[in-house]
Design a protein around this motif. Sequence first.
Motif, PDB file in Angstrom:
ATOM      1  N   ASN A 184       0.832  -1.294  -0.135  1.00 55.54           N
ATOM      2  CA  ASN A 184      -0.055  -0.204   0.075  1.00 55.54           C
ATOM      3  C   ASN A 184       0.899   1.316  -0.146  1.00 55.54           C
ATOM      4  N   SER A 185       1.980   1.226  -0.663  1.00 61.52           N
ATOM      5  CA  SER A 185       2.759   2.431  -0.985  1.00 61.52           C
ATOM      6  C   SER A 185       2.932   2.863  -2.558  1.00 61.52           C
ATOM      7  N   THR A 186       3.433   3.925  -2.649  1.00 59.35           N
ATOM      8  CA  THR A 186       4.153   4.391  -4.238  1.00 59.35           C
ATOM      9  C   THR A 186       5.122   3.842  -4.212  1.00 59.35           C
ATOM     10  N   THR A 187       5.502   2.962  -5.447  1.00 51.89           N
ATOM     11  CA  THR A 187       6.644   2.300  -5.851  1.00 51.89           C
ATOM     12  C   THR A 187       7.307   2.727  -7.182  1.00 51.89           C
ATOM     13  N   GLN A 188       8.418   2.370  -7.645  1.00 49.85           N
ATOM     14  CA  GLN A 188       9.008   2.696  -8.896  1.00 49.85           C
ATOM     15  C   GLN A 188       9.590   1.113  -9.417  1.00 49.85           C
ATOM     16  N   PHE A 189       8.730   0.890 -10.254  1.00 53.15           N
ATOM     17  CA  PHE A 189       9.537  -0.551 -10.965  1.00 53.15           C
ATOM     18  C   PHE A 189       9.245  -0.274 -12.492  1.00 53.15           C
ATOM     19  N   ALA A 190       9.927  -1.306 -13.064  1.00 49.87           N
ATOM     20  CA  ALA A 190       9.898  -1.078 -14.800  1.00 49.87           C
ATOM     21  C   ALA A 190       8.682  -1.859 -14.944  1.00 49.87           C
ATOM     22  N   GLU A 191       7.459  -1.463 -14.576  1.00 46.04           N
ATOM     23  CA  GLU A 191       6.218  -1.798 -15.189  1.00 46.04           C
ATOM     24  C   GLU A 191       5.271  -0.548 -15.331  1.00 46.04           C
ATOM     25  N   THR A 192       4.251  -0.845 -16.248  1.00 48.50           N
ATOM     26  CA  THR A 192       3.191   0.332 -16.679  1.00 48.50           C
ATOM     27  C   THR A 192       2.809   0.984 -15.459  1.00 48.50           C
ATOM     28  N   SER A 193       2.913   2.464 -15.578  1.00 46.49           N
ATOM     29  CA  SER A 193       2.697   3.354 -14.520  1.00 46.49           C
ATOM     30  C   SER A 193       1.037   2.922 -14.079  1.00 46.49           C
ATOM     31  N   THR A 194       0.667   2.935 -12.976  1.00 51.20           N
ATOM     32  CA  THR A 194      -0.574   2.847 -12.251  1.00 51.20           C
ATOM     33  C   THR A 194      -0.755   3.617 -11.162  1.00 51.20           C
ATOM     34  N   THR A 195      -1.093   4.845 -11.209  1.00 51.08           N
ATOM     35  CA  THR A 195      -1.051   6.075 -10.490  1.00 51.08           C
ATOM     36  C   THR A 195      -2.588   6.036  -9.816  1.00 51.08           C
TER      37      THR A 195
END
Length: 470
Positions: free
Chosen positions: A331-342
């Motif tokens: 349940n946190s904001t993350t940065q991975f090499a996947e499509t953005s899901t804001t």
Amino acid sequence: MMRSLYSGVSGLQNHQVRMDVIGNNISNVNTIGFKKGRVNFQDIISQNIGGAARPTEENGGINPKQVGLGMMVATIDTIHTQGSLQNTGVISDAAIQGNGFYVLRTGEKELYTRAGGFSLDADGYLVNPANGFRLQGWLPEDLGDGVLGAIKTAADVTDLVIPIGSKDPARQTTLVELASNLDKRTPIIPPGASPAVISEGSWSLDKSIYDSFGNAHILRMNFVRTPGINNSWDVTVQIDPDRPADADVAPNVTLGFDPATAAGNVDGEGEFTITFDNLGAIADVLDAQGNLVTEGRIQIPVTFDVENDATGTTITQVFLIDIGEVGSYTNSTTQFAETSTTKAFRQDGYTMGYLENYRIDQKGIITGVYSNGTERDLGQIALATFTNPGGLEKAGETEFARTLNSGDALIGPSGVAGRGKIISGTLEMSNVDLAEQFTDMIVTQRGFQSNSKTIQTSDQMLQELLTLKR
């Protein structure tokens, strides 16, 4: 000779009692919550013709000689076994699976029942529709202004009421929680890039929030790669960005960890920056005033103004944006090499609503469903158990009253201390087994018939005695 006549009479009388109980059982085979009866017999004291004697050195002992004087009813038991459950689909119908009784009140008198065919009266009380007796339970604590608190099952039971059509006051949004992923593959924007390049490296989300009047507003968050910096995103927060010029939201939005120093842009925006570590979790968050947070759960206060139509003044609204926890992926904001899901997956505000429906769960908790999508606990049904349920006295209308031998009612919530669970939308049927009752009827009939034959035979023997003089 006369003893056999009176023994036969007692047999006739008491087999008739047993037949009465069987007839009552069969007549209530389709009565909801009915508990069948059972008759047990015992013999009457016997008359001694000869007493017992102890053994001596020369002879053995002698047994007593007794003639029975008939039989009598020992007990008429109420059998509290579980009846089968029948699905009705009616919300207010409720069956108990296991031990326990519903508590009903009429005036100061308490009665108990297994029949759960309840309904609402004109005032919203849950009642037995046959006699109007009110179902007992616990109501939530009234905190004032239409706000309901917790249900305290340690308190005394009271009448349960379901206020259909009542209002659920609007609630201002106080928290918006994010569970976003920002695509690490998004190209880093070079300093001084054109708007077209900036738009390629940005993502946006919209989420409805509510002010204290219940008015809906649009929270828009734009995520843009920080120019020239890896693993960093600039976030712009806007309230109703597409509002018309005469909207009731003032253009100022302030955002920052320290509200005393927070200042919004003149075009109604607030900004902060998220930096991620190389593992894709939040490393720190920096607001526009230079306040930096590097640990714990990060919640950024956002302030905007709403115009009060009654006075023409503005009312300040404040809520928190929960970005997530530093170093966490849940349940946190993350940065991975996947499509953005804001994604903003939860906010706690809502507009005013009306109570439209309700449901009852296995713990007996009555939950109201409102037109604004909210749910509230409106009460909880109480169940009573007894040390000796067989000692209860039938009071008619499928209800029982406590007696000196039943013990006091032990009242509490379902599923606790041996109490059963409540199944909504079903009714408990009678526990009368017709096959068993018809078999008992045959046995009873034969017993009655045999006792009548005893009287008939004794009469014939008396008749023979009277003819000895001839």
